[in-house]
Scaffold this motif. Structure first.
Motif, mmCIF file in Angstrom:
data_model
loop_
_atom_site.group_PDB
_atom_site.id
_atom_site.type_symbol
_atom_site.label_atom_id
_atom_site.label_comp_id
_atom_site.label_asym_id
_atom_site.label_seq_id
_atom_site.Cartn_x
_atom_site.Cartn_y
_atom_site.Cartn_z
ATOM 1 N N MET A 188 30.782 109.005 95.211
ATOM 2 C CA MET A 188 29.589 108.364 95.766
ATOM 3 C C MET A 188 29.803 106.871 95.948
ATOM 4 N N ARG A 227 24.811 112.843 96.775
ATOM 5 C CA ARG A 227 25.231 113.474 95.522
ATOM 6 C C ARG A 227 25.563 114.953 95.740
ATOM 7 N N GLU A 228 24.736 115.634 96.488
ATOM 8 C CA GLU A 228 24.958 117.065 96.735
ATOM 9 C C GLU A 228 26.268 117.303 97.467
ATOM 10 N N GLU A 268 20.285 109.294 98.637
ATOM 11 C CA GLU A 268 20.971 109.517 97.366
ATOM 12 C C GLU A 268 21.164 111.001 97.065
ATOM 13 N N ASP A 269 20.125 111.807 97.274
ATOM 14 C CA ASP A 269 20.227 113.223 96.920
ATOM 15 C C ASP A 269 21.228 113.956 97.810
ATOM 16 N N THR A 300 28.885 115.248 97.654
ATOM 17 C CA THR A 300 30.021 114.822 96.837
ATOM 18 C C THR A 300 30.336 115.867 95.771
ATOM 19 N N LEU A 301 29.321 116.407 95.130
ATOM 20 C CA LEU A 301 29.521 117.451 94.125
ATOM 21 C C LEU A 301 30.170 118.678 94.746
ATOM 22 N N VAL A 355 32.204 112.708 90.654
ATOM 23 C CA VAL A 355 31.076 112.611 91.579
ATOM 24 C C VAL A 355 30.640 111.161 91.743
ATOM 25 N N GLU A 356 30.518 110.427 90.647
ATOM 26 C CA GLU A 356 30.117 109.022 90.732
ATOM 27 C C GLU A 356 31.151 108.212 91.517
#
Length: 299
Positions: free
Chosen positions: A178, A197-198, A193-194, A200-201, A174-175
């Motif tokens: 991103m 992240r969502e 950011e949120d 990408t996860l 995930v990192e």
């Protein structure tokens, strides 16, 4: 999620909109799953009256993988290309174009508006050149011609694209995803950011298959300079490109528009190599207007 056999392989796809509406086929780029087309963009195009179909290219997402098929290394491919040899690769962009046309066959669609992003734009160029009778229109999004004289990607963008994550642990993946998205994304429209992240996860959990992009890259390098092919495209064409794209500089879009007879070019300041929410309405509007102006309506 629906799947079908297209061009002899298994392809996973999604569609939205009226099944009787004019079809619009979205082709995503290098190593990217169909989910990289934002739902909001798909919904906006469907709301304009299109049957919007997006799919996973071969070797990515939930479509068929080519396990164990080796691609030549990037250095070897580049050297061979520079001295005029076409490297032997597992499959070509033309093969991937035939996958898209095969999907139209499987869905009973005679003609469609073809929209391709990045490598997907290169594939879409092959669809328009090889299968013009299947195309109502062509739109390429932050793509290019393969002209070796064009400015290359910024070093940090190419490094981020081809570097593999340090491990396959979910958090690391995930990192890494991103980091890539931030590096090639739009400086004028940074992703929250949120949301980043969502998304990408969700992408990591849907599919992680690092071997596929290696074969995608070999297909891109082997394809070489497409300008001669593009000069023969007679499909109404729109070229969309960000003026601040670090991965495929805007010159690639300008060269594409200059190489396809009658093509129209629209560039957007602050836009990089992604599809930010802030640009969904503008991009959907441009794509939809071009499709309507191009005529044809069968699905």
């Amino acid at each position: 999620m629906p799947k079908t056999t297209a061009n002899g392989i298994e392809i996973h796809y999604e569609e939205q909109g009226d099944p009787a509406a004019p079809a619009m086929l979205l082709i995503m780029g290098f190593g990217a799953q169909l989910t990289l087309w934002p739902d909001e963009l798909v919904e906006a195009l469907a709301a304009q009256g299109f049957r919007v179909i997006r799919y996973d290219n071969r070797d990515v997402g939930l479509s068929q993988k080519f396990d164990g098929v080796k691609a030549p290394g990037l250095v070897k491919m580049t050297l061979l290309s520079k001295i005029g040899f076409t490297p032997k690769v597992p499959y070509t962009l033309a093969d991937m174009a035939d996958d898209g046309v095969g999907l139209l066959d499987a869905l009973g669609i005679e003609r469609a508006h073809i929209v391709g992003a990045s490598m997907g734009g290169m594939i879409a160029q092959h669809v328009a050149a090889r299968h013009p009778d299947r195309c109502l229109s062509l739109t390429t999004v932050f793509s290019t011609t393969g002209n070796p004289k064009l400015p290359p990607a910024r070093p940090e963008a190419m490094k981020a694209l081809i570097t593999r994550p340090d491990s396959t642990e979910e958090g690391v993946l995930v990192e890494h995803g991103m980091m890539l998205a931030r590096t090639i994304g739009s400086p004028g429209y940074p992703a929250p950011e949120d949301r980043l992240r969502e998304r990408t996860l969700a992408s990591v959990r849907r599919s992680f298959y690092p071997e596929g992009p290696t074969r995608h890259l070999s297909a891109i390098v082997a394809d070489g300079d497409r300008r001669a092919m593009l000069r023969d495209i007679a499909v109404p064409t729109l070229v969309l490109h960000g003026e601040d794209d670090p991965l495929v500089p805007c010159e690639g879009g300008r060269d594409t528009a200059a190489s396809i007879p009658g093509a129209r070019l629209k560039t957007i300041p602050g836009w990089g190599h992604d599809l930010p929410l802030e640009l969904v309405d503008e991009l959907a509007g441009a794509i939809g207007e071009h499709a309507r102006q191009s005529g044809g309506g069968e699905g």
